[in-house]
Design a protein around this motif. Structure first.
Motif, mmCIF file in Angstrom:
data_model
loop_
_atom_site.group_PDB
_atom_site.id
_atom_site.type_symbol
_atom_site.label_atom_id
_atom_site.label_comp_id
_atom_site.label_asym_id
_atom_site.label_seq_id
_atom_site.Cartn_x
_atom_site.Cartn_y
_atom_site.Cartn_z
ATOM 1 N N LYS A 232 -26.408 -85.965 -53.318
ATOM 2 C CA LYS A 232 -25.557 -84.783 -53.124
ATOM 3 C C LYS A 232 -25.907 -83.754 -54.512
ATOM 4 C CE LYS A 232 -20.694 -83.409 -53.242
ATOM 5 N NZ LYS A 232 -19.407 -83.740 -53.639
ATOM 6 N N ASP A 233 -26.165 -84.230 -55.538
ATOM 7 C CA ASP A 233 -26.599 -83.225 -56.496
ATOM 8 C C ASP A 233 -27.351 -84.112 -57.580
ATOM 9 O OD1 ASP A 233 -26.361 -80.740 -57.865
ATOM 10 O OD2 ASP A 233 -24.426 -80.805 -58.014
ATOM 11 N N ASN A 240 -33.021 -87.104 -70.456
ATOM 12 C CA ASN A 240 -32.061 -87.858 -69.496
ATOM 13 C C ASN A 240 -31.937 -87.093 -68.199
ATOM 14 O OD1 ASN A 240 -30.612 -88.453 -72.302
ATOM 15 N ND2 ASN A 240 -30.509 -90.407 -71.048
ATOM 16 N N SER A 241 -31.931 -87.795 -66.815
ATOM 17 C CA SER A 241 -31.632 -87.185 -65.787
ATOM 18 C C SER A 241 -30.777 -87.824 -65.069
ATOM 19 C CB SER A 241 -33.026 -87.158 -64.937
ATOM 20 O OG SER A 241 -33.627 -88.174 -64.821
ATOM 21 N N TYR A 242 -29.960 -87.440 -64.179
ATOM 22 C CA TYR A 242 -28.867 -88.024 -63.506
ATOM 23 C C TYR A 242 -28.714 -87.664 -62.161
ATOM 24 C CZ TYR A 242 -27.066 -88.414 -68.163
ATOM 25 O OH TYR A 242 -27.025 -88.675 -69.668
ATOM 26 N N LEU A 243 -28.490 -88.547 -60.938
ATOM 27 C CA LEU A 243 -28.462 -88.256 -59.755
ATOM 28 C C LEU A 243 -27.059 -88.671 -59.305
ATOM 29 C CD1 LEU A 243 -31.764 -89.847 -58.401
ATOM 30 C CD2 LEU A 243 -31.314 -87.369 -58.590
ATOM 31 N N ILE A 244 -26.411 -87.737 -58.364
ATOM 32 C CA ILE A 244 -25.232 -87.933 -58.043
ATOM 33 C C ILE A 244 -25.150 -88.074 -56.514
ATOM 34 C CG2 ILE A 244 -22.773 -86.618 -57.925
ATOM 35 C CD1 ILE A 244 -23.882 -84.727 -60.138
ATOM 36 N N MET A 250 -22.667 -91.931 -60.187
ATOM 37 C CA MET A 250 -23.842 -90.987 -60.709
ATOM 38 C C MET A 250 -24.719 -92.184 -61.616
ATOM 39 S SD MET A 250 -23.477 -87.777 -63.542
ATOM 40 C CE MET A 250 -23.067 -88.799 -64.843
ATOM 41 N N TYR A 251 -26.038 -92.030 -61.144
ATOM 42 C CA TYR A 251 -27.141 -92.874 -61.699
ATOM 43 C C TYR A 251 -27.857 -92.156 -62.909
ATOM 44 C CZ TYR A 251 -25.386 -95.354 -57.629
ATOM 45 O OH TYR A 251 -24.784 -95.893 -56.759
ATOM 46 N N SER A 252 -28.239 -92.890 -63.774
ATOM 47 C CA SER A 252 -28.869 -92.170 -65.102
ATOM 48 C C SER A 252 -30.242 -92.863 -65.352
ATOM 49 C CB SER A 252 -28.287 -92.250 -66.325
ATOM 50 O OG SER A 252 -28.057 -93.766 -66.711
ATOM 51 N N ARG A 253 -31.154 -91.884 -66.033
ATOM 52 C CA ARG A 253 -32.448 -92.391 -66.207
ATOM 53 C C ARG A 253 -32.735 -91.801 -67.603
ATOM 54 N NH1 ARG A 253 -37.530 -90.211 -62.813
ATOM 55 N NH2 ARG A 253 -36.603 -88.102 -63.571
ATOM 56 N N ALA A 282 -22.365 -81.331 -60.292
ATOM 57 C CA ALA A 282 -22.885 -80.789 -61.598
ATOM 58 C C ALA A 282 -22.800 -79.516 -62.012
ATOM 59 C CB ALA A 282 -24.633 -81.324 -61.674
ATOM 60 N N ILE A 283 -22.677 -78.818 -63.323
ATOM 61 C CA ILE A 283 -22.487 -77.284 -63.683
ATOM 62 C C ILE A 283 -23.604 -76.944 -64.439
ATOM 63 C CG2 ILE A 283 -21.053 -75.910 -64.687
ATOM 64 C CD1 ILE A 283 -18.635 -77.933 -64.448
ATOM 65 N N PRO A 284 -24.295 -76.119 -63.734
ATOM 66 C CA PRO A 284 -25.686 -75.629 -64.515
ATOM 67 C C PRO A 284 -25.356 -74.844 -65.715
ATOM 68 C CG PRO A 284 -25.599 -74.985 -62.316
ATOM 69 C CD PRO A 284 -24.208 -75.411 -62.318
ATOM 70 N N ALA A 285 -26.285 -75.218 -66.788
ATOM 71 C CA ALA A 285 -25.858 -74.629 -68.154
ATOM 72 C C ALA A 285 -27.386 -74.830 -68.699
ATOM 73 C CB ALA A 285 -25.157 -74.966 -68.889
ATOM 74 N N LYS A 286 -27.797 -73.987 -69.497
ATOM 75 C CA LYS A 286 -28.951 -73.978 -70.626
ATOM 76 C C LYS A 286 -28.930 -75.154 -71.439
ATOM 77 C CE LYS A 286 -31.617 -69.903 -69.192
ATOM 78 N NZ LYS A 286 -32.373 -68.723 -69.691
#
Length: 504
Positions: A232-233, A240-244, A250-253, A282-286
């Motif tokens: 989904k997101d 780190n990276s996260y798949l939703i 939410m799954y992390s790497r 997820a909410i985008p931000a720098k």
């Protein structure tokens, strides 16, 4: 004795002059050194683009007989013509040292004129369009070119429809969901593009070639998706990276090498924090400036911040702070749900600004502006305002939202009409910008400078509009570009930054 020394000094030049007798025979000839104009110190060209360099050469003796030419690019002679013209340049990507050599065979002399040639990938900076076409996922690219004419910037655009299929001959998947560009910690390396699909596999693409780097399921332990996973997101930092998933998991790497891609694996078990977790988006931000990433836990109606710092990168924290009772507690929103949240840039250390749209259980909409500071073990919220949104009647279940990161405008779609809300005036209602005659808007996105907005429609049409202050004040939409291609049902549009350096 002194008188003799003086006499010898006076006579020495005459003696030496008499001793030297020039017996040589010389033929002094004027050199025919060329003068070169119209050759710049550097050139930029996209891979596959036309390269056309036409220097103006004059010879002092008005004689160009016995003259030959060479265009040397990185040690290789690519042309021996006076002008360099290549309809589709296919050299190496990057900056290369070059020289235009003028060879005078009669004089046995080579005159070198040096310059640099910077070659960018075909799919570097521009617009990416995710769509569903003929039942399959399709990704297309629009490449802008800016040039100055009569003191004004003019844009031309080149379309690369269905780029992935044309590059690979492969189907990208089905039921497209979202596009996302992300980077490793290397300023010059091209960002990769994540394609999320509802059916078939999700895919990581080479950002410069739009070809497959890896199927996302191969990045999970066991090279398989967790049970029930449906993308989904996603959100990324260097560490780190996260798949939703659609079910809120939410799954992390964790990256093993932040300077490269694909150096860790996602776990088969979802992340866990106290009071359970069900991530809605997820909410985008720098994160490089904010030192955090944000996700919204829809089950508990709270913001979750993910640390990005040297002490605890990747640590997932519920947002706990001393909330001002005049504002909704972002760590426990009670009877309000977060509909949308976009970031804006601030100069404060480890801080990002956010503009949020909230909806109460009673159906009322509110806009909220706040700054979030987070560093090491703590987070702090600074509230600017929270008020009822004067454009609530425009919001529909399928509305799209965009808060500009660099300017005080909030865009929203209402069916087939695009509106904008001036956050500086607050109480005034949103203004209509442009309508599309009954065709639903499915995606909106701004470019890097926030002076253009791209609009994708359900019927496959794609437009770019000028949204400078002057244009908005004029009261009429200023169309910059209308794509010739029909891309199918457009699902998502993003602005492609290319390198991390350009994104920053």
């Amino acid at each position: 004795m002194r008188r003799l020394q003086i006499i010898w000094i006076l006579l020495l030049p005459f003696v030496l002059g008499r001793c030297y007798e020039d017996k040589g025979s010389y033929d002094y000839k004027e050199m025919n050194k060329p003068q070169v104009a119209g050759l710049e110190g550097s050139y930029a060209v996209g891979l596959g683009d036309e390269l056309d360099i036409r220097p103006e050469i004059t010879f002092p003796l008005n004689n160009d007989s016995g003259i030959k030419y060479e265009w040397n690019v990185g040690g290789k002679i690519i042309s021996t013509e006076k002008n360099l013209y290549i309809p589709q340049y296919s050299g190496e990507i990057g900056t290369t040292y070059c020289s235009f050599n003028i060879i005078n065979e009669a004089e046995n002399v080579t005159y070198m004129n040096t310059f640099n040639l910077r070659v960018s990938p075909t799919y570097s900076v521009g617009w990416l369009i995710l769509s569903e076409k003929d039942g399959n996922t399709s990704i297309s690219y629009i490449r802008p070119k800016e040039q100055e004419k009569d003191g004004k910037a003019e844009y031309t655009f080149e379309e690369f429809p269905d780029a992935y299929f044309k590059n690979t001959g492969e189907i990208l998947g089905k039921s497209p969901v979202k596009l996302m560009e992300h980077w490793c910690f290397n300023y010059s390396v091209m960002g990769e593009v994540l394609v999320l699909n509802g059916e078939g596999d999700c895919v990581e693409l080479d950002g410069g070639a739009l070809t497959k780097k890896v199927a996302v399921k191969q990045e999970f332990i066991g090279e398989a998706y967790p049970r029930g996973f449906k993308a989904k997101d996603a959100t990324f930092s260097f560490n780190n990276s996260y798949l939703i998933s659609e079910d809120g998991k939410m799954y992390s790497r964790k990256s093993e090498d932040v300077g490269n891609y694909h150096t860790g694996l996602y776990g088969q078990e979802p992340v866990y924090v106290a009071d359970s977790l069900s991530i809605k988006f997820a909410i985008p931000a720098k994160f490089m400036n904010a030192y955090h990433m944000l996700v919204y836990d829809g089950y508990n109606r709270r913001l979750i911040w993910i640390a990005y710092d040297t002490y605890q990168p990747g640590k997932i924290n519920p947002l706990v702070y001393a909330a001002d009772p005049k504002f909704t507690n972002l760590g426990d929103m009670g009877d309000k749900d977060l509909v949308y949240c976009g970031y804006y840039k601030v100069s404060d250390f480890a801080t990002s600004g956010y503009f949020a749209l909230l909806k109460s259980d009673a159906g009322q909409y509110y806009v909220r502006d706040f700054k979030l500071y987070s560093y090491i073990f703590s987070a702090m919220v600074t509230d600017n305002y929270e008020m009822e949104f004067p454009g609530a009647s425009l919001i529909k279940p399928d509305s799209k939202f965009l808060s500009l990161p660099l300017r005080k405008y909030f865009f929203l779609s209402s069916g087939d009409v695009l509106y904008y809300y001036d956050k500086a005036t607050l109480e005034k209602a949103p203004k209509r910008y442009v309508g599309f005659d009954g065709v639903r808007i499915t995606s909106i996105q701004s470019n890097k400078d926030n002076n253009q907005i791209a609009v994708g429609l359900e019927n496959g049409k794609f437009y770019i509009y000028d949204i400078t202050d002057k244009s908005l004040a004029g009261g009429e939409p200023q169309l910059v570009y209308e794509a010739e291609t029909n891309f199918g049902k457009i699902v998502d549009v993003i602005y492609k930054y290319g390198t991390l350096l350009n994104y920053m």
